[in-house]
Enzyme design. Structure first.
Site, PDB file in Angstrom:
ATOM      1  N   CYS A  18     -60.152  89.537 -89.599  1.00  0.00           N
ATOM      2  CA  CYS A  18     -61.429  90.133 -90.028  1.00  0.00           C
ATOM      3  C   CYS A  18     -61.949  91.087 -88.976  1.00  0.00           C
ATOM      4  O   CYS A  18     -62.695  92.007 -89.270  1.00  0.00           O
ATOM      5  CB  CYS A  18     -62.477  89.059 -90.239  1.00  0.00           C
ATOM      6  SG  CYS A  18     -61.881  87.578 -91.013  1.00  0.00           S
ATOM      7  N   GLU A  45     -67.845  85.979 -95.910  1.00  0.00           N
ATOM      8  CA  GLU A  45     -67.440  86.882 -94.837  1.00  0.00           C
ATOM      9  C   GLU A  45     -66.370  87.755 -95.453  1.00  0.00           C
ATOM     10  O   GLU A  45     -65.333  87.247 -95.888  1.00  0.00           O
ATOM     11  CB  GLU A  45     -66.948  86.019 -93.672  1.00  0.00           C
ATOM     12  CG  GLU A  45     -66.830  86.769 -92.380  1.00  0.00           C
ATOM     13  CD  GLU A  45     -65.417  87.234 -92.169  1.00  0.00           C
ATOM     14  OE1 GLU A  45     -65.084  88.291 -92.759  1.00  0.00           O
ATOM     15  OE2 GLU A  45     -64.677  86.560 -91.463  1.00  0.00           O
TER      16      GLU A  45
END
Lengths: 524, 524
Positions: B302, B265
């Site tokens: 994120c 990720e």
């Protein structure tokens, strides 16, 4: 239908701008008309751009519409009638009965995915309702479903000109997922490919779907396939073929600016374990069954049993003798292509040349003919010599004599990933089977008991996959309804208004699709 | 508990054979004791070999046993008490409340997977019963389930020292799947990592599971992680971090003799679309919400909203003014590491230096402090200038003014893959939202409506994933119960005797696990 030797780009017949080539009849040893024309890179680009442009409209179609599409393709393939079978026979050397069976399998495969769409839960719908009162923080309304990944590149396989080719399992599962498909036709059966492609295009048109949903790209040489996999519109790849071909596509896909998944089904020697009690009780019957499985379709199955393991001793000797007798009496058969026959002959010669390998059966090969071959070696040699694990695509197998069950287990542990592993066992072999099973689960996608691995059922519980190098992605299957998961990804909708939600995620569930609500299945 | 600065290899504390390093307190600007010792490649090998050896025994544990393991880990983490929170505060500069919340989230995550195991259908059990009478060929008995892929390498993330680190979502989902875990501790929080690793090891021991199920490898520098990903026993990788770090691991994994999946990720700018009616009606409230989301955790999420899109005009101008006012009044915050702060400062300076970008807010940065920054540019500049799409990790955002909805859609189409996309809309924006939605579904893993993307619920319907470069594998999520699918592969059992079948596939189904029989769900 007159074969045009043309590409079908977004439904339109287009003459390829590249070199021309013709199919080859391996039975007669001669080229067949008409000439086909390889597409250019610009034509690859056109097909991919059309596929990308068609994606949103295609995936917005209802499950029922895509089910109808798949059923229409199956109907159109049947309507091609004998012309399809005869062209496929000429291009592959495969017999009529096999191709008629493969056609039925291809249509069943399309219908399996149609059924999956009509059932509705393939997209794994999930709803976690809002919890506005939750402390310390409220929970939003979260809804989840799987959608197609985008346009898929499909490579036809030489050994299944119908079931793993233009409208085979990769195409059926990709279309079911809502992904447009661009097929690179296998150059060994371009006429078969063109006929089936027309069946697909007619179904796409008949269902009123955008023409970019399907294209067929004929071509000889690997540059067309490489250009296809490099194209930014392509989001996944389905391939069945050689290890060299598959790993080359994997490298290309990994080197893209945006890497994409490749589902390549490549290489497997499908070990068959003859456990001691079963071998002692049934060596002759096992030999007969093995010989039949090995020579089926001239050994040109991904699941061909290329490796047999037993404990050294009289029962294994008798198995070998009976198998050698059965195989020695088998006629050579026509292989799919001259290249496959030549590669098979090289593989057999390389095994025969190994000093620690004894040849039990060897038959002469000429041209496209391939005859069965059977070899034997000790487990120690197998463990020491990496090349003995290589697949020899064709009706050749190697019997490995193990000193004891521990050594058999070590051989199992030594194996690379496989599509299948087979146990022949009696009740007295239960402990031995139990000890092998965890190894086989790690090594293979399918574990067969008291049968042979050739014959892959198209079903919900099938796995035709396995750890590398059996496939490029051991999480996947290319046969059975789970194959659709290769071409899906998840999207979560947080607090999206009901009218904007896809129907399967709205509060009302008139079709009673199974969904997970807070993790629990319900049709509510 | 006294920190030892040691690795935990198969449950045993071992002093790393490599260089020593210390954690750094970004708030005080000083190193913290004790010294930690990087492991050597040989120690990486030891952990991986132990993990490989533990795999069969671990995956043979029952679902209930692994659920108990996960719950025990959660309990042990809570039992670490304030020592864990204080060490994490010192190593990350994150405030107490945030870390206490993150600890709760980490424990909830472990419990979510425990619940998934107890429910039982996570392994997608399928049974297609034999049809011995079927013509032309009988059907064998086929049974299918998902099993763990093998040992998983997990890389702790700097920005979630608990929830995406040693016992975070990757570890929880891998252990749930029956996969041993080897964690490469993030060098920014080695003490936090050691404390949590002891909690995991104690749970593994308490549950009587093999010690190879879990190892912790401290280390500074990328060579340890590279050696871990290269190790043949490792079968999958979970990573949260930078795009450079993730793509480097992807390349290493793809270059292995046996390539393995990497779930990295990496990078997302999380576009926020302010649709016209919502913007006109709520520009000030939207600006306040946006500023709060942007600066939450000093922007180190994120899912930080780094890109805002609206139609040029007075409403967007007022949004910008209100956002600039809110952000200009925000204090700078301590960032996680000196490296992250320096990288943030470079990113902000690069944006400010672009001639077509105007700076709305800019705050001075010193040392590990990072302050909010807000920029504005026209859509044409954004479309022309690739670097404007780069993630700037921290509390910086770029507002893009679009001429009309068509241009907004073109900007959406231009974006790379994202973790999230957000729509702010009123009823009058329904058509505009409808037009954007298909693009956003292709671009993002989660679509948020009238909220902000920070705050990722741990739930069944969550997707924390998205097309590359948001993640390396757009088919996956790293948050929520679907994260377990990253570490599973399917195995089919054909005609296997009942006693050899895993309990979930036997005819008797006393636990009433949901299974698919000929494709249809049943608890029978």
């Amino acid at each position: 239908m007159k074969l045009l030797g043309q590409a079908l780009i977004g439904g339109q017949p287009v003459r390829g701008a590249g070199d021309s080539f013709r199919a080859f009849d391996p039975q007669r040893g001669e080229h067949i008309e008409p000439p086909f024309h390889s597409v250019s890179e610009e034509q690859v680009n056109q097909a991919c751009v059309l596929a990308g442009a068609a994606f949103d409209a295609f995936r917005a179609s209802s499950d029922a519409q895509r089910a109808t599409l798949l059923e229409a393709i199956a109907g159109n393939i049947l309507d091609l009638g004998d012309e399809l079978i005869e062209r496929a026979m000429a291009e592959t050397g495969l017999p009529r009965a096999r191709l008629e069976g493969e056609r039925a399998r291809t249509c069943n495969q399309l219908k399996l995915f149609a059924g999956l769409l009509r059932e509705g839960s393939w997209c794994d719908p999930r709803i976690d309702p809002a919890m506005p009162q939750r402390a310390p923080l409220p929970r939003a309304d979260l809804r989840y479903r799987l959608i197609g990944v985008g346009p898929v590149a499909v490579f036809g396989a030489s050994n299944f000109p119908l079931a793993f080719s233009v409208a085979g399992g990769d195409t059926a599962s990709a279309l079911a997922a809502g992904c447009p498909v661009v097929v690179k036709a296998h150059s060994a059966h371009p006429g078969t490919s063109e006929l089936v492609a027309h069946a697909v295009v007619a179904a796409v048109q008949g269902c009123g779907l955008p023409p970019g949903v399907f294209s067929l790209l004929p071509g000889s040489g690997s540059h067309i396939g490489q250009a296809l996999v490099r194209h930014p519109a392509i989001q996944a790849v389905g391939f069945t073929g050689s290890r060299a071909g598959g790993t080359s596509l994997m490298a290309t896909a990994a080197a893209r600016r945006q890497p994409i998944p490749v589902y390549a089904e490549m290489s497997s020697i499908n070990p068959v374990f003859l456990l001691p009690a079963a071998l002692a009780a049934r060596h002759d019957a096992l030999a007969a069954g093995f010989a039949a499985s090995l020579t089926l379709g001239v050994g040109q199955f991904c699941t061909n049993p290329g490796l047999v393991l037993g404990l050294e001793g009289p029962a294994l000797d008798r198995f070998c003798a009976a198998a050698a007798q059965a195989l020695g009496g088998s006629a050579a058969g026509t292989m799919l292509t001259a290249g496959i026959a030549a590669s098979y002959q090289r593989g057999v010669q390389a095994l025969a040349a190994q000093s620690e390998v004894s040849t039990l059966v060897s038959t002469a090969h000429t041209g496209c003919q391939g005859g069965p071959a059977l070899f034997r070696a000790g487990a120690a040699s197998f463990l020491a010599q990496e090349s003995l694990s290589d697949e020899v695509f064709g009706p050749a197998a190697l019997v490995i004599a193990c000193r004891d069950l521990d050594e058999m287990r070590r051989v199992a542990e030594h194996l690379e990933g496989q599509l299948t592993a087979t146990l022949h066992m009696n009740d007295a072999d239960m402990d031995a089977a139990q000890a092998l099973l965890p190894v086989l689960e790690r090594k293979a996608g399918r574990i067969v008991t008291n049968g042979f691995p050739t014959g892959v059922e198209v079903a919900h519980a099938m796995v035709h996959g396995g750890p590398f190098p059996a496939t490029s992605d051991g999480r996947s299957t290319s046969v059975g309804s789970a194959a659709i998961h290769r071409f899906l990804r998840a999207v979560c909708y947080q607090d999206l208004p009901q009218p904007l939600l896809p129907p399967v995620l709205r509060d009302a569930n008139p079709a009673k699709v199974w969904r997970r609500r807070d993790g629990l299945l319900t049709q509510e």
